[in-house]
Design an enzyme around this catalytic site. Structure first.
Site, PDB file in Angstrom:
ATOM      1  N   HIS A 138       4.988   0.912   5.628  1.00 45.67           N
ATOM      2  CA  HIS A 138       3.744   1.344   6.208  1.00 45.67           C
ATOM      3  C   HIS A 138       3.546   1.822   7.351  1.00 45.67           C
ATOM      4  O   HIS A 138       2.708   1.419   8.224  1.00 45.67           O
ATOM      5  CB  HIS A 138       3.028  -0.024   5.976  1.00 45.67           C
ATOM      6  CG  HIS A 138       2.588  -0.555   4.676  1.00 45.67           C
ATOM      7  ND1 HIS A 138       2.595   0.292   3.434  1.00 45.67           N
ATOM      8  CD2 HIS A 138       2.136  -1.681   4.077  1.00 45.67           C
ATOM      9  CE1 HIS A 138       2.452  -0.318   2.646  1.00 45.67           C
ATOM     10  NE2 HIS A 138       1.996  -1.638   2.844  1.00 45.67           N
ATOM     11  N   HIS A 146      -5.492  -0.299   2.699  1.00 43.55           N
ATOM     12  CA  HIS A 146      -4.810  -1.610   2.190  1.00 43.55           C
ATOM     13  C   HIS A 146      -6.018  -2.648   2.177  1.00 43.55           C
ATOM     14  O   HIS A 146      -5.732  -3.894   2.713  1.00 43.55           O
ATOM     15  CB  HIS A 146      -3.954  -2.037   3.291  1.00 43.55           C
ATOM     16  CG  HIS A 146      -2.748  -2.781   2.456  1.00 43.55           C
ATOM     17  ND1 HIS A 146      -2.956  -4.147   2.333  1.00 43.55           N
ATOM     18  CD2 HIS A 146      -1.658  -2.460   2.328  1.00 43.55           C
ATOM     19  CE1 HIS A 146      -1.657  -4.599   1.991  1.00 43.55           C
ATOM     20  NE2 HIS A 146      -0.835  -3.471   1.948  1.00 43.55           N
ATOM     21  N   TYR A 156      -8.064  -5.738   0.696  1.00 41.62           N
ATOM     22  CA  TYR A 156      -7.847  -6.843  -0.400  1.00 41.62           C
ATOM     23  C   TYR A 156      -9.186  -7.313  -0.910  1.00 41.62           C
ATOM     24  O   TYR A 156     -10.154  -7.899  -0.429  1.00 41.62           O
ATOM     25  CB  TYR A 156      -7.182  -8.164   0.200  1.00 41.62           C
ATOM     26  CG  TYR A 156      -5.933  -8.154   0.790  1.00 41.62           C
ATOM     27  CD1 TYR A 156      -4.765  -8.648   0.070  1.00 41.62           C
ATOM     28  CD2 TYR A 156      -5.406  -7.356   1.928  1.00 41.62           C
ATOM     29  CE1 TYR A 156      -3.334  -8.828   0.709  1.00 41.62           C
ATOM     30  CE2 TYR A 156      -4.319  -7.444   2.402  1.00 41.62           C
ATOM     31  CZ  TYR A 156      -3.149  -8.156   1.974  1.00 41.62           C
ATOM     32  OH  TYR A 156      -1.893  -8.034   2.322  1.00 41.62           O
ATOM     33  N   GLU A 177      -3.853   0.345  -3.900  1.00 38.86           N
ATOM     34  CA  GLU A 177      -3.530   1.266  -2.918  1.00 38.86           C
ATOM     35  C   GLU A 177      -3.232   2.655  -3.441  1.00 38.86           C
ATOM     36  O   GLU A 177      -2.149   3.050  -3.781  1.00 38.86           O
ATOM     37  CB  GLU A 177      -2.262   0.719  -2.094  1.00 38.86           C
ATOM     38  CG  GLU A 177      -2.443  -0.429  -1.440  1.00 38.86           C
ATOM     39  CD  GLU A 177      -1.154  -1.350  -1.133  1.00 38.86           C
ATOM     40  OE1 GLU A 177      -0.347  -0.788  -0.229  1.00 38.86           O
ATOM     41  OE2 GLU A 177      -0.811  -2.521  -1.482  1.00 38.86           O
TER      42      GLU A 177
END
Length: 346
Positions: A102, A176, A178, A310
């Site tokens: 990342h 990213h 959630y 993602e």
């Protein structure tokens, strides 16, 4: 519709809250381009947050779990922190054992982006811009990046990624966040129903590095061509579910044969989220190793409290043939988008 702008307690960042006429809200921090809250009505009209975020906004400075951030230059893992373009070898910072994850310490999740809010007749948004210099993190090319977040009046949240480099380079960006459609993290994501237009996932080795093999999803817990609960993989003894810590952390290659690439439903709240993108696939990650000690906006974190979708190109293409490339040619536009549409399930 309106936009509220606040300074954070450290005086260094700005927090933008977008609100549409349906009272849906998105809060965006210019540090990391981070989505800190996404407030969506349930089937009874109750407004609740559906993305994980820190209770203390200053915790985003470290953010080891990448909650809500922009990921780049390359989202995902690059084995041995090296890749080759046109016979030139590039060495990157290793931040996960010997591997690069990342963007490491110079990744876009650690950037304070230039931010400009905007409003149109039917939308509100924020345009984020950043210049990543040649050699930063080991990557070639001066890269100019624009990420635009837009909230529309019909409860669509759009992310547009635009970039250009003056040299050939590797680039694939994602967000990213959630998601937890139960609202305010009332439950884990075990019972979330997910449908993915994908016949193949990318196989991972014991270090979560792509082997280069594509696994057909038929008769596996990775077959989401018709909806299934995420629990089917979390509770599975399939080797590929176990290797990532019981659950999912895999790249799904899209078939591009249906209107939506991904559909997510949560029956109790009635929330429905549909995802469309021009990316060739996505990593679905079910927060398999989230600790139980992190203070979030609605309580303490725990495993399986959220699921990431993602959308991105596959970093496996840097080392294996047969995958969509993430090489960006010099002076050619990078133009990717992902749209999250919210409604209600039957």
């Amino acid at each position: 519709m309106y936009i509220r702008t606040e300074k954070t307690p450290n005086g260094k960042w700005k927090l933008f809250t977008l609100t549409n006429d349906q009272h849906m809200q998105v809060s965006i921090l210019n540090y990391g381009g981070t989505i800190t809250r996404l407030v969506v009505p349930d089937k009874h009209g109750k407004l609740e947050n559906i993305v994980l975020g820190y209770k203390n906004i200053l915790d985003y400075e470290s953010n080891p779990y990448f909650f809500g951030t922009i990921i780049g230059r390359v989202a995902g893992r690059i084995p041995n922190s090296t890749f080759t373009i046109d016979k030139s070898n590039y060495s990157l910072e290793a931040n996960e054992g010997v591997h690069h994850l990342h963007g490491a310490s110079t990744g876009f999740h650690r950037v304070t982006w230039n931010a400009e809010p905007f409003q149109t007749t039917n939308s509100v948004g924020v345009k984020l811009t950043h210049r990543s210099p040649d050699g930063e993190g080991g990557y070639p090319g001066n890269v100019e990046v624009t990420v635009t977040y837009t909230l529309t009046n019909d409860n669509q949240f759009k992310i547009n990624y635009d970039a250009v480099s003056d040299q050939q380079t590797a680039l694939t960006l994602t967000n990213h966040s959630y998601f937890n459609l139960s609202g305010d993290f009332k439950d884990t994501i075990h019972d979330h129903l997910v449908e993915i237009d994908s016949d193949h996932v990318v196989e991972l080795d014991e270090q979560l590095i792509p082997t280069g093999e594509k696994v057909h999803v038929e008769n596996t817990p990775f077959d989401f061509r018709t909806e299934r609960k995420l629990a089917s993989g979390i509770d599975s003894d399939h080797q590929q579910n176990r290797v990532v810590g019981n659950g999912y952390d895999h790249y799904f290659l899209f078939n591009n044969t249906t209107k939506n690439d991904v559909i997510v439903r949560e029956k109790t709240s009635g929330r429905l989220m549909c995802i469309t993108t021009n990316q060739p696939g996505m990593v679905m990650y079910t927060a398999n190793t989230l600790p139980e000690s992190v203070e979030l906006t609605e309580g303490l974190s725990r495993n399986y409290l959220g699921v990431c979708f993602e959308t991105q190109g596959p970093p496996a293409s840097l080392h294996h043939d047969g995958f969509p490339s993430i090489i960006l040619e010099a002076n050619q536009p990078y133009q990717k988008h992902t749209v999250f549409s919210f409604g209600f399930t039957e």
